[in-house]
Design a protein around this motif. Structure first.
Motif, PDB file in Angstrom:
ATOM      1  N   CYS A  29      41.669  36.153  32.426  1.00 21.12           N
ATOM      2  CA  CYS A  29      42.245  37.049  33.114  1.00 21.12           C
ATOM      3  C   CYS A  29      43.341  36.450  33.696  1.00 21.12           C
ATOM      4  O   CYS A  29      44.461  36.596  33.675  1.00 21.12           O
ATOM      5  N   ARG A 131      33.491  38.999  40.324  1.00 21.76           N
ATOM      6  CA  ARG A 131      33.469  40.222  39.390  1.00 21.76           C
ATOM      7  C   ARG A 131      34.305  41.188  40.176  1.00 21.76           C
ATOM      8  O   ARG A 131      34.985  41.949  39.635  1.00 21.76           O
ATOM      9  N   SER A 135      37.500  42.657  38.365  1.00 24.51           N
ATOM     10  CA  SER A 135      37.260  44.089  38.101  1.00 24.51           C
ATOM     11  C   SER A 135      38.627  44.966  38.744  1.00 24.51           C
ATOM     12  O   SER A 135      39.140  45.785  38.087  1.00 24.51           O
ATOM     13  N   ARG A 136      38.911  44.502  40.063  1.00 23.34           N
ATOM     14  CA  ARG A 136      40.150  45.074  40.570  1.00 23.34           C
ATOM     15  C   ARG A 136      41.494  44.879  39.950  1.00 23.34           C
ATOM     16  O   ARG A 136      42.182  45.595  39.800  1.00 23.34           O
ATOM     17  N   LEU A 138      41.843  44.096  36.607  1.00 22.34           N
ATOM     18  CA  LEU A 138      41.731  44.957  35.317  1.00 22.34           C
ATOM     19  C   LEU A 138      42.045  46.352  35.643  1.00 22.34           C
ATOM     20  O   LEU A 138      42.873  46.953  35.020  1.00 22.34           O
ATOM     21  N   GLN A 139      41.718  46.985  36.836  1.00 19.98           N
ATOM     22  CA  GLN A 139      42.024  48.317  37.080  1.00 19.98           C
ATOM     23  C   GLN A 139      43.587  48.292  37.228  1.00 19.98           C
ATOM     24  O   GLN A 139      44.220  49.401  37.040  1.00 19.98           O
ATOM     25  N   THR A 144      40.817  48.539  31.970  1.00 24.26           N
ATOM     26  CA  THR A 144      39.518  48.573  32.172  1.00 24.26           C
ATOM     27  C   THR A 144      38.803  49.316  31.249  1.00 24.26           C
ATOM     28  O   THR A 144      37.751  48.731  30.648  1.00 24.26           O
ATOM     29  N   LEU A 150      32.585  42.029  30.322  1.00 25.26           N
ATOM     30  CA  LEU A 150      33.193  41.133  31.224  1.00 25.26           C
ATOM     31  C   LEU A 150      32.306  40.098  31.891  1.00 25.26           C
ATOM     32  O   LEU A 150      31.164  40.587  32.254  1.00 25.26           O
ATOM     33  N   CYS A 152      32.026  37.265  34.564  1.00 24.26           N
ATOM     34  CA  CYS A 152      32.737  36.395  35.491  1.00 24.26           C
ATOM     35  C   CYS A 152      31.869  35.127  36.213  1.00 24.26           C
ATOM     36  O   CYS A 152      30.776  34.948  35.663  1.00 24.26           O
TER      37      CYS A 152
END
Length: 206
Positions: A29, A131, A135-136, A138-139, A144, A150, A152
């Motif tokens: 990422c 995570r 996650s934020r 990818l958003q 996402t 995913l 992490c």
């Protein structure tokens, strides 16, 4: 050559490099999909200042892909600081998520590559970040919904440069490691991919 031409050239090169009989693409990422390493470095520096020392952030480049707690432990040892790595990691994450994450930009040619292969191969993201932060991120990148698995920090007992995170992703997808192609920007991630028996591409060399 203008920016659009450079982007098209990089997209073409990455597509050519990734041609092959693969069942899954596994992307790192931070620094691979997301142009956010300066934000991460700034949050590490800010956390260090709160503990009373100035951090030379080249260590972040050297350990790119490591779980944050392990990076914190290396910082603690290097500077002789008296913090608990898990507490430092929590502080660093809080600073990043509160202050720097909104500055995240996509690494356009890698994000475009991922989107172009949705439905053609399985898509996973394997990161040493927490995570919530990943996650934020990818958003913010708008991808996402394309990520099938995913992995992490904390999902495996060992992080990069050990193979465990990539092997866990492959297992979760039901795909043999030899059928996976990894996209990475850091040495620890490349070492992890090699140890996992996977093919790999250094996107910062494209």
């Amino acid at each position: 050559m203008n920016g659009a031409s450079i982007l098209r050239k990089k997209q073409t090169i990455l597509t050519e490099l990734s041609n092959g009989d693969f069942d899954a693409f596994l992307y790192d990422c931070d620094g691979t999909l997301a142009d956010n390493m300066e934000g991460h470095k700034a949050s590490y520096r800010a956390a260090a200042l709160m503990y009373g020392f100035e951090l030379d952030d080249t260590i972040i480049d050297e350990l790119a892909g490591w779980p944050i707690i392990q990076v914190a432990e290396e910082i603690r040892k290097k500077y002789g600081a008296s913090f608990k790595p898990e507490v430092f990691a929590q502080l660093k994450n809080m600073l990043y998520e509160d202050t720097f994450i909104q500055d995240t930009k996509p690494i356009d040619f890698v994000v475009a590559h991922l989107k172009a292969h949705v439905g053609k191969v399985h898509i996973g993201v394997v990161s040493g970040g927490g995570r919530v932060s990943v996650s934020r991120t990818l958003q913010q990148l708008g991808i996402t919904k394309h990520v099938e698995v995913l992995v992490c920090a904390g999902d495996t007992s060992r992080g990069k440069p050990y193979p465990d995170p990539f092997l866990y992703a492959a297992e979760s997808l039901g795909i043999a490691p030899s059928r996976c192609l990894v996209f990475e920007d850091g040495n620890p991630g490349v070492q992890a991919a090699i140890a996992a028996g996977m093919h790999w591409i250094r996107i910062d060399q494209v």
